[in-house]
Enzyme design. Structure first.
Site, PDB file in Angstrom:
ATOM      1  NE  ARG A 109       0.456  -1.866   8.958  1.00  0.00           N
ATOM      2  CZ  ARG A 109       0.919  -1.121   7.918  1.00  0.00           C
ATOM      3  NH1 ARG A 109       0.231  -0.455   6.958  1.00  0.00           N
ATOM      4  NH2 ARG A 109       2.409  -0.672   7.932  1.00  0.00           N
ATOM      5  CG  ASN A 110       1.785  -0.140  14.897  1.00  0.00           C
ATOM      6  OD1 ASN A 110       2.464  -1.347  15.238  1.00  0.00           O
ATOM      7  ND2 ASN A 110       2.076   0.367  13.828  1.00  0.00           N
ATOM      8  CB  ALA A 154      -0.966   3.766   1.833  1.00  0.00           C
ATOM      9  CB  ALA A 200      -0.871  -0.232   1.162  1.00  0.00           C
ATOM     10  CG  PHE A 201       4.175   4.005   2.653  1.00  0.00           C
ATOM     11  CD1 PHE A 201       3.204   4.991   3.093  1.00  0.00           C
ATOM     12  CD2 PHE A 201       5.538   4.268   2.567  1.00  0.00           C
ATOM     13  CE1 PHE A 201       3.751   6.104   3.108  1.00  0.00           C
ATOM     14  CE2 PHE A 201       6.021   5.266   2.741  1.00  0.00           C
ATOM     15  CZ  PHE A 201       5.165   6.547   3.266  1.00  0.00           C
ATOM     16  CE  LYS A 203       4.751   5.570  13.314  1.00  0.00           C
ATOM     17  NZ  LYS A 203       3.569   4.891  12.838  1.00  0.00           N
ATOM     18  CG  ASP A 251       4.854   8.720  12.163  1.00  0.00           C
ATOM     19  OD1 ASP A 251       3.410   8.480  11.731  1.00  0.00           O
ATOM     20  OD2 ASP A 251       5.772   8.048  11.573  1.00  0.00           O
TER      21      ASP A 251
END
EC number: 1.1.1.94
Length: 320
Positions: A249-250, A134, A11-12, A185, A238
């Site tokens: 996601r995290n 993304a 994606a990214f 982060k 971030d």
């Protein structure tokens, strides 16, 4: 030959390739899977990891890595795969490698910039990091990132080559601070997600962000980072993004842990591996990293979120 190539069609990587080619520049995107690459070429649409987008006309898709001769390569591969990728790929000499991943290698304890420097010593290394999703980049939404390079002249050259109207890059020579901000982060985002998933509320999340930022800064400065780097896009920027959005996601994995569920591990959740690497270092060197240590204990099943909070709240009170 395109001057810029992005290696990794997740994606990214795909979103970066689309953004960099929107102004008419010739850009190449390398895709590991030959079938996905062929489908992207034939349909001119984005891959399954980033569905729903048409590829710019100046973006070419390649599967054979040996055919890519671009002098500037953006490495959009997962952090835990980066070292092996560098070893298995062709000669990197006389090329600029820009790492576009975040995290700490659980085997070596190195961040993305240091991994590129060690794995491809004949190449010039740099790092692209900061608050970005993304999907936002692919849509052409305004995004600001940090570009870290060893010297200001190297950073300036890359800044001019990679900046686009909706993609604003700020340069720094603090490669340590940039890579550590992007790595740590993710751990704090897991903690923020756990706070929300367990029902502790937004006040608890705010406390996690604030104390997590203090932990990030304390650790990074001990490693040689500059405090202003942590206060910028690659640190605080971030951190805020990943602790407040379900697109992270995290954060989403943290929410699942907080609910007592098993998170979706089909996508890359770098915070889990980073927490493991940092927890080991904290124990070896007696570093004060309570949030990171607690998150590692939760993600490895040693304690649950409620026990982790109890442990943190039981710490002696102190000055901020």
């Amino acid at each position: 030959m395109s001057e810029i190539a992005i290696l990794g069609a997740g994606a990214f990587g795909t979103s970066l390739a689309m953004a960099l080619s929107l102004n008419g520049a010739a850009v190449t995107l390398w895709c590991r899977n030959p079938e996905v690459a062929e489908n992207m070429r034939n349909t001119r649409t984005s891959p399954p990891r980033l569905p729903g987008h048409n590829l710019p006309k100046t973006l070419s898709v390649e599967h054979d890595l040996t055919q890519i001769q671009s002098p500037t390569l953006l490495l959009a591969v997962p952090m835990q795969s980066l070292a092996n990728f560098l070893q298995a790929a062709p000669d990197w000499s006389q090329r600029t490698l820009v790492a576009c991943c975040k995290g700490i290698d659980r085997q070596t304890g190195l961040g993305p910039f240091a991994t590129v420097k060690g794995g491809a010593p004949s190449a010039d290394a740099a790092l692209l990091t900061g608050p970005s999703f993304a999907a936002d980049i692919a849509k052409g939404l305004p995004t600001a990132l940090t570009l870290a390079a060893p010297t200001d002249s190297e950073g300036l050259a890359l800044q001019n080559a990679l900046s686009r109207p909706a993609l604003r890059l700020y340069r720094t020579t603090d490669t340590i601070g940039a890579e550590l901000g992007g790595a740590l982060k993710n751990v704090i985002a897991l903690a923020a997600g756990m706070a929300i998933g367990a029902g502790f509320g937004d006040s608890a999340r705010a406390a996690v962000i604030a104390r997590g930022f203090a932990e990030m800064t304390r650790y990074s400065m001990a490693k040689g980072a500059q405090p202003e780097t942590l206060q910028g896009l690659s640190g605080l920027g971030d951190l805020v993004l990943t602790c407040t959005s379900e697109k992270s996601r995290n954060f989403s994995a943290g929410v699942a842990f907080g609910r007592g569920e098993t998170p979706d591990m089909t996508s890359t959740t770098e915070g889990i591996a980073t927490a493991e690497a940092l927890a080991i270092e904290a124990e070896l060197h007696q570093l004060d990293m309570p949030l990171t240590t607690a998150i590692h204990a939760v993600t490895t099943g040693k304690i649950d979120v409620h026990d982790a909070v109890g442990t943190l709240l039981a710490r002696p009170v102190k000055q901020e």
